[in-house]
Design an enzyme around this catalytic site. Structure first.
Site, short mmCIF file in Angstrom:
data_model
loop_
_atom_site.label_atom_id
_atom_site.label_comp_id
_atom_site.label_asym_id
_atom_site.label_seq_id
_atom_site.Cartn_x
_atom_site.Cartn_y
_atom_site.Cartn_z
N TYR A 162 -3.15 -18.21 13.41
CA TYR A 162 -4.32 -17.57 12.78
C TYR A 162 -5.49 -18.55 12.68
CZ TYR A 162 -1.28 -13.67 11.51
OH TYR A 162 -0.44 -12.59 11.58
N ARG A 205 -4.98 -2.69 -6.87
CA ARG A 205 -5.82 -3.33 -5.86
C ARG A 205 -7.27 -2.85 -6.00
NH1 ARG A 205 -7.80 -2.75 -0.82
NH2 ARG A 205 -7.41 -4.32 0.79
N ARG A 265 0.77 -1.24 0.00
CA ARG A 265 0.00 0.00 0.00
C ARG A 265 0.80 1.29 0.00
NH1 ARG A 265 -3.94 -1.35 4.77
NH2 ARG A 265 -2.20 -2.72 5.20
O1 1CP Z 1 5.45 -8.11 -1.21
C1 1CP Z 1 5.47 -9.12 -0.48
O2 1CP Z 1 6.19 -9.23 0.52
C2 1CP Z 1 4.66 -10.34 -0.93
C3 1CP Z 1 3.34 -10.49 -0.44
C4 1CP Z 1 3.01 -10.83 1.01
C5 1CP Z 1 3.66 -11.65 1.94
C6 1CP Z 1 5.02 -12.30 1.82
C7 1CP Z 1 1.81 -10.41 1.60
C8 1CP Z 1 0.82 -9.52 0.98
N1 1CP Z 1 1.69 -11.03 2.83
C9 1CP Z 1 2.82 -11.77 3.07
C10 1CP Z 1 3.11 -12.60 4.25
C11 1CP Z 1 2.25 -12.49 5.45
N2 1CP Z 1 0.89 -12.32 5.55
C12 1CP Z 1 2.74 -12.67 6.77
C13 1CP Z 1 4.17 -13.01 7.09
C14 1CP Z 1 5.05 -11.82 7.07
C15 1CP Z 1 4.80 -10.80 8.14
O3 1CP Z 1 5.03 -11.10 9.32
O4 1CP Z 1 4.41 -9.68 7.77
C16 1CP Z 1 1.66 -12.55 7.65
C17 1CP Z 1 1.70 -12.66 9.17
C18 1CP Z 1 0.50 -12.33 6.89
C19 1CP Z 1 -0.90 -12.19 7.38
C20 1CP Z 1 -1.49 -10.90 6.98
N3 1CP Z 1 -1.84 -10.61 5.70
C21 1CP Z 1 -1.72 -9.76 7.78
C22 1CP Z 1 -1.37 -9.61 9.25
C23 1CP Z 1 -2.54 -9.88 10.09
C24 1CP Z 1 -2.34 -9.64 11.56
O5 1CP Z 1 -3.04 -8.75 12.07
O6 1CP Z 1 -1.56 -10.34 12.22
C25 1CP Z 1 -2.30 -8.78 6.95
C26 1CP Z 1 -2.80 -7.42 7.33
C27 1CP Z 1 -2.32 -9.33 5.62
C28 1CP Z 1 -2.80 -8.66 4.37
C29 1CP Z 1 -1.76 -8.40 3.36
N4 1CP Z 1 -0.92 -9.36 2.83
C30 1CP Z 1 -0.14 -8.81 1.84
C31 1CP Z 1 -0.48 -7.42 1.74
C32 1CP Z 1 0.11 -6.42 0.78
C33 1CP Z 1 -1.50 -7.18 2.69
C34 1CP Z 1 -2.22 -5.87 2.92
C35 1CP Z 1 -3.52 -5.99 2.19
C36 1CP Z 1 -3.99 -4.74 1.54
O7 1CP Z 1 -3.68 -4.47 0.37
O8 1CP Z 1 -4.76 -4.04 2.20
#
Ligand code: 1CP
Length: 342
Positions: free
Chosen positions: A152, A38, A29
């Site tokens: 999760y 998106r 973002r």
């Molecule tokens: O660019 C990149 O790095 C590739 C894409 C990627 C990866 C590797 C995304 C996209 N998510 C992840 C891994 C991921 N997802 C992890 C492991 C890494 C870390 O610790 O950050 C985890 C824990 C998640 C779970 C997740 N997905 C959360 C966290 C939830 C929480 O409260 O604990 C969230 C908010 C997401 C959504 C997400 N995933 C990826 C993006 C860009 C987003 C944001 C979504 C959006 O566009 O609004």
């Protein structure tokens, strides 16, 4: 002739100057072009399951910044969804999942040979990105580690201390162990398919490893990760693997060796002197504080130089200690890259 991929050199144990660089959550973002794609997709999950658009956002940070690696755009929670868990992302709040707490819930999960009906678009994304990637950029596939994914699936959401997962581990170890096993098997399958589709490096995110200690860390972070690494190495010995037991602290020592991973990713709480010592056992990735991508300034330049210079005696990959945040300024990414590569 094929240009050499800097990331693969470091993962192979070579010392490179400058080091390869990419950022966790580099497609996200903080980039206006991501927000626009998106919006076209509608919502986050639709973006993940749309190979054309997912490939587009995977490539956006490569075009803008010239990183040395692209990471497939997907999420660690797609594996639970493929296993039959209900998943949605609530705007401004995060993921919500149907929960697992009993033997019956486990029995309702899909068998492994059915998960590809949901995950096949991700393999298409891998193929598409691979066909469009500049020849000197490496393609990283990824998955969540079993413990982190389980936190999760058990809580039904992100939690600050992973208490529901710890409770199940203590109160119903049998069900907890079976869940870890199921996720492990699904993850091996999912990553094999990513490799077959063209992923050249695999990264395993154990984002909540830091809430495990002692024997629990060994049983539920180290062991499942070792199992995944060993299964992948058996079929694909030349595919390097990066493990990220975030928050492992002292336990980062020996982690790469014990899991047989090629590289260890380190969070921003670890001092550089400690990180340097890990370069004898594996390639080390990390660990710039992600908040510097928001605040920038002199400190960003200083800390970037410090990491580059102090980590230059062993195999090293420049990255953040955790994902880049939505309030980061793309200009600061450029400042970091210019500093690193000058
Ligand atoms: O660019 C990149 O790095 C590739 C894409 C990627 C990866 C590797 C995304 C996209 N998510 C992840 C891994 C991921 N997802 C992890 C492991 C890494 C870390 O610790 O950050 C985890 C824990 C998640 C779970 C997740 N997905 C959360 C966290 C939830 C929480 O409260 O604990 C969230 C908010 C997401 C959504 C997400 N995933 C990826 C993006 C860009 C987003 C944001 C979504 C959006 O566009 O609004």
């Amino acid at each position: 002739m094929l240009k050499e991929k800097l990331l693969l050199k470091s993962l192979g144990g070579e010392i490179t100057s400058p080091p390869p660089v990419w950022l966790m959550r580099q497609a996200g973002r903080y980039l206006p072009e991501y927000r626009s794609t998106r919006a076209r997709a509608g919502d986050f999950l639709s973006l993940c399951y749309n190979p054309e658009l997912a490939a587009e956002v995977t490539l956006q940070p490569i075009r803008r910044f010239g990183f040395d690696a692209a990471i497939i755009f997907a999420d660690i929670l797609l594996v639970p969804q493929a296993l039959g868990v209900d998943l949605r992302f609530v705007e401004g709040e995060g993921p919500r999942l149907s929960t697992i707490s009993s033997r019956n819930d486990l029995n309702n999960l899909k068998p492994i040979d059915e998960i590809d009906s949901r995950l096949s678009p991700i393999y298409d994304t891998v193929r598409l990105v691979k066909s469009k990637l500049p020849e000197d950029v490496a393609l990283i596939g990824f998955a969540g580690a079993p413990w982190t994914v389980a936190t999760y699936m058990i809580a039904g959401r992100g939690t600050s201390n992973q208490a529901p997962a710890h409770d199940l581990m203590k109160n119903n170890t049998f069900v907890f162990d079976l869940l870890i096993e199921k996720i492990t098997t699904a993850t091996i399958h999912y990553l094999r398919k990513q490799i077959e589709a063209g992923a050249e490096v695999i990264k395993l995110f154990d984002s909540w490893a830091g809430s495990l200690s002692g024997q629990d860390l060994i049983n539920y972070s180290l062991k499942p990760l070792s199992k995944i690494v060993s299964a992948l190495k058996q079929s694909y010995p030349d595919i390097p693997i990066i493990v990220f037991p975030r928050g492992a602290g002292e336990m980062y020592r020996g982690f790469a060796k014990k899991t047989s991973a090629d590289a260890i990713a380190i969070d921003q709480t670890v001092p550089i002197s400690f990180m340097k010592n890990l370069q004898v056992e594996a390639c080390v990735q990390g660990n710039l504080d992600p908040t510097l991508m928001v605040s920038g300034g002199k400190k960003l330049v200083e800390e970037t130089k410090k990491l580059r210079d102090q980590m230059s005696e062993g195999p090293y990959i420049f990255n953040l200690g955790h994902g880049i945040t939505p309030d980061a300024d793309p200009k600061n990414v450029e400042i970091m890259l210019n500093t690193l590569r000058s």
